[in-house]
Design a protein around this motif. Sequence first.
Motif, PDB file in Angstrom:
ATOM      1  N   VAL A 182      -3.017   1.215 -16.318  1.00  0.00           N
ATOM      2  CA  VAL A 182      -2.125   1.618 -15.230  1.00  0.00           C
ATOM      3  C   VAL A 182      -2.833   1.273 -13.930  1.00  0.00           C
ATOM      4  CG1 VAL A 182      -0.876   3.502 -14.112  1.00  0.00           C
ATOM      5  CG2 VAL A 182      -1.173   3.508 -16.609  1.00  0.00           C
ATOM      6  N   ARG A 183      -2.216   0.404 -13.124  1.00  0.00           N
ATOM      7  CA  ARG A 183      -2.869  -0.074 -11.917  1.00  0.00           C
ATOM      8  C   ARG A 183      -1.964   0.130 -10.704  1.00  0.00           C
ATOM      9  NH1 ARG A 183      -7.030  -3.586 -13.486  1.00  0.00           N
ATOM     10  NH2 ARG A 183      -7.734  -3.391 -11.321  1.00  0.00           N
ATOM     11  N   LEU A 184      -2.580   0.198  -9.546  1.00  0.00           N
ATOM     12  CA  LEU A 184      -1.880   0.491  -8.299  1.00  0.00           C
ATOM     13  C   LEU A 184      -1.778  -0.742  -7.415  1.00  0.00           C
ATOM     14  CD1 LEU A 184      -0.709   2.526  -6.188  1.00  0.00           C
ATOM     15  CD2 LEU A 184      -3.081   2.915  -5.450  1.00  0.00           C
ATOM     16  N   VAL A 185      -0.583  -0.986  -6.869  1.00  0.00           N
ATOM     17  CA  VAL A 185      -0.368  -2.004  -5.843  1.00  0.00           C
ATOM     18  C   VAL A 185       0.110  -1.287  -4.578  1.00  0.00           C
ATOM     19  CG1 VAL A 185       0.903  -4.047  -5.127  1.00  0.00           C
ATOM     20  CG2 VAL A 185       0.248  -3.765  -7.529  1.00  0.00           C
ATOM     21  N   ILE A 186      -0.617  -1.476  -3.480  1.00  0.00           N
ATOM     22  CA  ILE A 186      -0.193  -0.930  -2.193  1.00  0.00           C
ATOM     23  C   ILE A 186       0.473  -2.064  -1.429  1.00  0.00           C
ATOM     24  CG2 ILE A 186      -0.862   0.365  -0.148  1.00  0.00           C
ATOM     25  CD1 ILE A 186      -3.426   1.178  -1.564  1.00  0.00           C
ATOM     26  N   ASN A 187       1.750  -1.916  -1.178  1.00  0.00           N
ATOM     27  CA  ASN A 187       2.560  -2.982  -0.608  1.00  0.00           C
ATOM     28  C   ASN A 187       2.882  -2.699   0.860  1.00  0.00           C
ATOM     29  OD1 ASN A 187       3.989  -5.406  -0.755  1.00  0.00           O
ATOM     30  ND2 ASN A 187       5.888  -4.418  -1.401  1.00  0.00           N
ATOM     31  N   ARG A 188       3.203  -3.766   1.594  1.00  0.00           N
ATOM     32  CA  ARG A 188       3.636  -3.659   2.988  1.00  0.00           C
ATOM     33  C   ARG A 188       2.612  -2.934   3.867  1.00  0.00           C
ATOM     34  NH1 ARG A 188       9.970  -2.118   1.713  1.00  0.00           N
ATOM     35  NH2 ARG A 188      10.595  -4.182   1.033  1.00  0.00           N
ATOM     36  N   VAL A 189       1.376  -3.348   3.738  1.00  0.00           N
ATOM     37  CA  VAL A 189       0.295  -2.756   4.527  1.00  0.00           C
ATOM     38  C   VAL A 189       0.124  -3.542   5.818  1.00  0.00           C
ATOM     39  CG1 VAL A 189      -2.167  -2.227   4.591  1.00  0.00           C
ATOM     40  CG2 VAL A 189      -0.872  -1.910   2.472  1.00  0.00           C
ATOM     41  N   SER A 190       0.181  -2.851   6.930  1.00  0.00           N
ATOM     42  CA  SER A 190      -0.054  -3.474   8.232  1.00  0.00           C
ATOM     43  C   SER A 190      -1.541  -3.771   8.379  1.00  0.00           C
ATOM     44  CB  SER A 190       0.422  -2.546   9.347  1.00  0.00           C
ATOM     45  OG  SER A 190       0.190  -3.118  10.607  1.00  0.00           O
ATOM     46  N   VAL A 191      -1.860  -5.011   8.725  1.00  0.00           N
ATOM     47  CA  VAL A 191      -3.262  -5.418   8.850  1.00  0.00           C
ATOM     48  C   VAL A 191      -3.503  -6.002  10.234  1.00  0.00           C
ATOM     49  CG1 VAL A 191      -3.522  -5.839   6.376  1.00  0.00           C
ATOM     50  CG2 VAL A 191      -2.789  -7.700   7.857  1.00  0.00           C
TER      51      VAL A 191
END
Length: 249
Positions: A171-180
């Motif tokens: 089970v893995r996590l993707v953090i999407n739409r991150v402002s950089v």
Amino acid sequence: MKGRIQTGKVLMVASGKGGTGKSTLSVYLGARLAAHGARVLLVELDSGLRSVDIIAGVCGKTVYDIEDILSGRCEADKAVVESPLYPGLSVVSAPYSGGEIRAGALRVLAGKMSGCFDIVLLDTAAGLGAPFLAAKSVAGMGLVVITPDTVTMRDGRIVADELFAAGLPSVRLVINRVSVGPFAKNPVKDLDECIDTVGAQLIGVVPQSAELAAAAACGGPLPENILAFAALDNIARRILGEEVPLAVR
């Protein structure tokens, strides 16, 4: 690359709530897996909220959908459409309305398709409904997609706990739409808080991208010169077994 691909692998992409970019990520991740030599089948399970066909460039080319397969109205291969944008990526769309995703039927389908494709990618509906329950009964890996805000973090934790309880090997996590960048503004300032809250190992961070959103909206190819492209490619490479350093720019 081909030698590292695990034939017949079934992945599910899930989120606790809508609006995290799960379906867009599913298409572009499938495209990058295919670019690295995997034969990928993306199955859309979100009945009534169909979008994968547009993003993958197969809108207007589909005749049958996942409900037609699971109900026995057609053979599976009749509903499989290869993306004209991404060689090696094929799609089975969700119906425009109605339909029911049954775990037993999906399990049979995944078993059949695993012999034809290296990776079967299940784009589930948001939340813990029938599509999620069916997908978790057949998947060997779950990707939990969140955006950096407290609501999706909390809901992502619920989804991750369900997948852990179901015994998924990964089970893995993707953090999407991150402002950089130097003027980045995210509701959650520290991405470590996202990881700690969800409780799943991070596999990738995808930057916010106007170019990605525009490509998805019109069914155009994903530009290769943007940070989001590189982030998605790195996630694909990690899924295929490469050791790729995690970096957020």
